[in-house]
Design an enzyme around this catalytic site. Structure first.
Site, PDB file in Angstrom:
ATOM      1  N   ASP A  69       0.849  -1.186   0.000  1.00  0.00           N
ATOM      2  CA  ASP A  69       0.000   0.000   0.000  1.00  0.00           C
ATOM      3  C   ASP A  69       0.889   1.241   0.000  1.00  0.00           C
ATOM      4  OD1 ASP A  69      -2.513   1.392   0.324  1.00  0.00           O
ATOM      5  OD2 ASP A  69      -1.735   1.922   2.284  1.00  0.00           O
ATOM      6  N   THR A 102      -3.184   5.093  -4.078  1.00  0.00           N
ATOM      7  CA  THR A 102      -2.091   5.853  -3.476  1.00  0.00           C
ATOM      8  C   THR A 102      -0.761   5.613  -4.197  1.00  0.00           C
ATOM      9  OG1 THR A 102      -1.961   4.095  -1.865  1.00  0.00           O
ATOM     10  CG2 THR A 102      -3.044   6.091  -1.178  1.00  0.00           C
ATOM     11  N   THR A 103      -0.537   4.368  -4.635  1.00  0.00           N
ATOM     12  CA  THR A 103       0.712   4.087  -5.342  1.00  0.00           C
ATOM     13  C   THR A 103       0.693   4.811  -6.685  1.00  0.00           C
ATOM     14  OG1 THR A 103       0.464   1.885  -4.412  1.00  0.00           O
ATOM     15  CG2 THR A 103       2.302   2.210  -5.906  1.00  0.00           C
ATOM     16  N   ASP A 400      -8.921  -0.190   1.647  1.00  0.00           N
ATOM     17  CA  ASP A 400      -8.928   0.292   0.260  1.00  0.00           C
ATOM     18  C   ASP A 400     -10.204  -0.147  -0.454  1.00  0.00           C
ATOM     19  OD1 ASP A 400      -6.483   1.287   0.775  1.00  0.00           O
ATOM     20  OD2 ASP A 400      -5.482   0.433  -0.983  1.00  0.00           O
TER      21      ASP A 400
HETATM   22  P1  ADP Z   1      -2.849   1.750  -5.797  1.00  0.00           P
HETATM   23  O1  ADP Z   1      -2.281   1.829  -4.424  1.00  0.00           O
HETATM   24  O2  ADP Z   1      -2.541   2.957  -6.619  1.00  0.00           O
HETATM   25  O3  ADP Z   1      -4.289   1.339  -5.844  1.00  0.00           O
HETATM   26  P2  ADP Z   1      -2.239  -0.848  -6.747  1.00  0.00           P
HETATM   27  O4  ADP Z   1      -0.983  -1.562  -6.456  1.00  0.00           O
HETATM   28  O5  ADP Z   1      -3.497  -1.257  -6.059  1.00  0.00           O
HETATM   29  O6  ADP Z   1      -2.004   0.667  -6.535  1.00  0.00           O
HETATM   30  O7  ADP Z   1      -2.462  -0.942  -8.318  1.00  0.00           O
HETATM   31  C1  ADP Z   1      -3.513  -0.340  -8.955  1.00  0.00           C
HETATM   32  C2  ADP Z   1      -3.313  -0.411 -10.451  1.00  0.00           C
HETATM   33  O8  ADP Z   1      -3.374  -1.759 -10.894  1.00  0.00           O
HETATM   34  C3  ADP Z   1      -4.416   0.327 -11.137  1.00  0.00           C
HETATM   35  O9  ADP Z   1      -3.886   1.063 -12.211  1.00  0.00           O
HETATM   36  C4  ADP Z   1      -5.319  -0.792 -11.653  1.00  0.00           C
HETATM   37  O10 ADP Z   1      -6.008  -0.409 -12.804  1.00  0.00           O
HETATM   38  C5  ADP Z   1      -4.325  -1.875 -11.934  1.00  0.00           C
HETATM   39  N1  ADP Z   1      -4.928  -3.225 -11.884  1.00  0.00           N
HETATM   40  C6  ADP Z   1      -5.529  -3.830 -10.838  1.00  0.00           C
HETATM   41  N2  ADP Z   1      -5.951  -5.059 -11.174  1.00  0.00           N
HETATM   42  C7  ADP Z   1      -5.590  -5.258 -12.461  1.00  0.00           C
HETATM   43  C8  ADP Z   1      -5.724  -6.344 -13.412  1.00  0.00           C
HETATM   44  N3  ADP Z   1      -6.323  -7.476 -13.076  1.00  0.00           N
HETATM   45  N4  ADP Z   1      -5.213  -6.182 -14.647  1.00  0.00           N
HETATM   46  C9  ADP Z   1      -4.600  -5.038 -14.987  1.00  0.00           C
HETATM   47  N5  ADP Z   1      -4.431  -3.997 -14.162  1.00  0.00           N
HETATM   48  C10 ADP Z   1      -4.919  -4.089 -12.916  1.00  0.00           C
END
Ligand code: ADP
Length: 536
Positions: A69, A102-103, A400
């Site tokens: 996170d 957040t990332t 989240d």
């Molecule tokens: P954050 O803390 O920003 O939410 P995450 O590590 O949760 O970061 O990653 C979120 C990113 O991953 C977003 O851009 C989302 O669209 C992408 N994402 C999540 N699941 C998938 C998936 N199954 N296939 C492609 N992209 C994905």
């Protein structure tokens, strides 16, 4: 340095630090700031997406946290550079407002700054860059609104909400159980949501963790959970229509504060004493029983005698309940906290539809679950997991997902994830840049390239060739004019994010673009820094 004396003749030393301060000015200051901020964002880049890496962080007192996170990583990193701290604040701002993404926001801000750096090197003025970024951001946000689709959901059909929660959980450590956890989250949010006013108070959802069991044993409780058990093993494990007496006085005879001696020299005297004590207990229990209560929740302990008397009188009891929980129970059940036995009256009792003791398989762990409370809709998610580290990360991931569901109830519009909306935004910004005649066009193109850094990072983290993957997705988006194509991180075989059910809320994406641009503009505006010299 000089030695001076105060009015009482006590000596003290004055250091003249002014000359030793380090001053960085102009472009050099901007460069230093950009370098510090991009260093932070580079750390987070590998954590983005469903295949993102986790970070293991050890605090000063040896506590270990494993997480991916963004906000948590940055908080635990203890960065000392002032500009790098702005990145930490950026992640917190996204966390407070939206709760998810957040990332992404930090990675985007880092990419924007890297692009700005290149423009600075080419001699572009920082305020021109800021203007260009501002314009590009407005275009990208506008475009997001255009491509957003409405995700209909009703109380009966929550499948869309579950899908969005699954996307949020898929990029976390708990992804193997994302489906089950997503259902729990949706149930919890709907239990506290006011669907007419489109409002959700997430404070009403308490996330409790109990070490032991498996992640899939995580349950949703429509009420309060307290980490205690019934005070007597034979007391009933389930009470329906509970009338609760909430006590902050122990079930013990009062202890005199002054020292005294009691001499007992005969059996009769001893019996008399025992009789007096028993009478005391009988009186206490009688007062509780007369009020109509069938459950006692007490902040303090009970004497064994009192415990068994309570049991014999058919009253259940829970002891050693913490002060905070006592207050919560009182608020939820509409009862009053009673500090003395003489004050117990039927009107002061709390009410709950059911109180039960939950067992966890073969372990001795038990919790008390209070459901159907009269005065509040507070609910609990009881998280189970092998160790404390897993529990904590699961709690963060659930937070989240809860935020995503809440955001969807507030605003039903979503955009496709997996970098699809960033690519669509980048195409729109690049097209607008071609029509722009002023020097801002370069900054706008740079903004479009920075947006591409999200799909590039997603592809990199999934072991795909970043440039090739991005160009094929981009080509398809341009050819078919469809903003649904994104990076196939999980190798499912389709770039269409609608088929993969990867959605993010429009609000979250808009906020990411705007916050990252704001931060970038802020850093570009600082051209003079005065800092104490830590080396001298
Ligand atoms: P954050 O803390 O920003 O939410 P995450 O590590 O949760 O970061 O990653 C979120 C990113 O991953 C977003 O851009 C989302 O669209 C992408 N994402 C999540 N699941 C998938 C998936 N199954 N296939 C492609 N992209 C994905």
């Amino acid at each position: 340095m000089s030695l001076v004396f105060d009015e009482y003749g006590r000596p003290f030393i004055i250091f003249k630090d002014q000359d030793r301060k380090v001053r960085t000015k102009g472009l050099e200051a901007i460069r230093a700031n950009v370098a510090a901020a991009t260093a932070v964002s580079r750390t987070l880049r590998s954590s983005l997406g469903p295949n993102g890496m986790d970070k293991l962080l050890v605090s000063a007192d040896g506590d270990v946290t494993v997480t991916n996170d963004g906000a948590t990583i940055l908080k635990e990193m203890n960065v000392s550079n002032e500009v790098a701290k702005l990145m930490v604040d950026l992640a917190s701002a996204q966390d407070d407002e939206i709760g998810d993404g957040t990332t992404g926001v930090v990675v985007l801000a880092g990419a924007l700054l890297e692009q700005a750096q290149q423009l600075l090197d080419r001699g572009m003025h920082p305020s021109r860059i800021s203007d260009g970024f501002d314009r590009a951001c407005a275009i990208a946000v506008d475009h997001l609104e255009k491509i957003a689709q409405v995700m209909e959901h009703t109380k009966a059909d929550t499948s869309q909400l579950v899908r969005a929660a699954v996307t949020a959980l898929n990029s976390k450590v708990v992804k193997r159980h994302s489906e089950a956890l997503a259902h729990v989250c949706v149930k919890a949010v709907l239990a506290v949501a006011d669907l007419e006013r489109r409002d959700v108070n997430l404070d009403l959802i308490k996330i409790e963790g109990k070490v032991g069991g498996r992640l899939e044993d995580t349950i949703f409780v429509d009420g309060i959970v307290i980490d205690k058990d019934m005070s007597h093993p034979q007391m009933p494990k389930q009470i329906t229509d509970a009338k609760i007496c909430i006590l902050t006085t122990p079930f013990e005879p009062p202890k005199p504060k002054t020292k005294h001696r009691l001499e007992i020299s005969s059996v009769e005297q001893y019996r008399e004493l025992q009789h007096a004590e028993q009478e005391y207990f009988t009186n206490m229990v009688k007062r509780v029983k007369d009020s109509g209560a069938n459950l006692v929740i007490c902040q303090w302990g009970f004497d064994d005698e009192a415990n068994s008397l309570l049991y014999q009188n058919g009253i259940c009891a829970v002891r050693w309940v913490g002060g905070v929980e006592i207050e919560l129970i009182a608020m939820a059940t509409g009862g009053r906290i009673i500090p003395r036995f003489e004050e117990i009256t039927p009107e002061k009792l709390g009410h709950a539809a059911s109180v039960r003791e939950l067992h966890f398989g073969t372990t001795h762990d038990k919790v008390i679950v209070i459901e159907g409370c009269r005065s509040t809709r507070a609910v609990t998610i009881l998280v189970r997991g092998g160790n404390k580290m897993v529990l904590e990360e699961t709690k963060r991931s659930l937070h989240d997902a809860l935020c995503v569901v809440r955001n969807l109830i507030r605003d039903q519009r979503v955009v496709c994830g997996g970098g699809a909306s960033e690519i669509a935004g980048a195409i729109a910004v690049a097209e607008a840049a071609d029509c722009c005649l002023g020097p801002e066009q370069y900054a706008m193109r740079a903004f479009a390239e920075a947006l591409d850094s999200i799909p590039i990072a997603l592809a990199e983290n999934s072991g795909l060739s970043p440039i090739e993957t991005l160009s094929s997705v981009r080509a398809r988006q341009i050819a078919e004019r469809k903003p649904y194509y994104g990076i196939d991180c999980l190798g499912i075989g389709t770039m269409d994010m609608r088929e993969q059910n990867v959605y993010e809320t429009l609000e979250s994406k808009k906020q990411q673009f705007q916050l990252a641009t704001q931060l970038c503009k802020m850093i570009l505006k600082i051209d003079d820094m005065l800092q104490p010299n830590s080396l001298s």
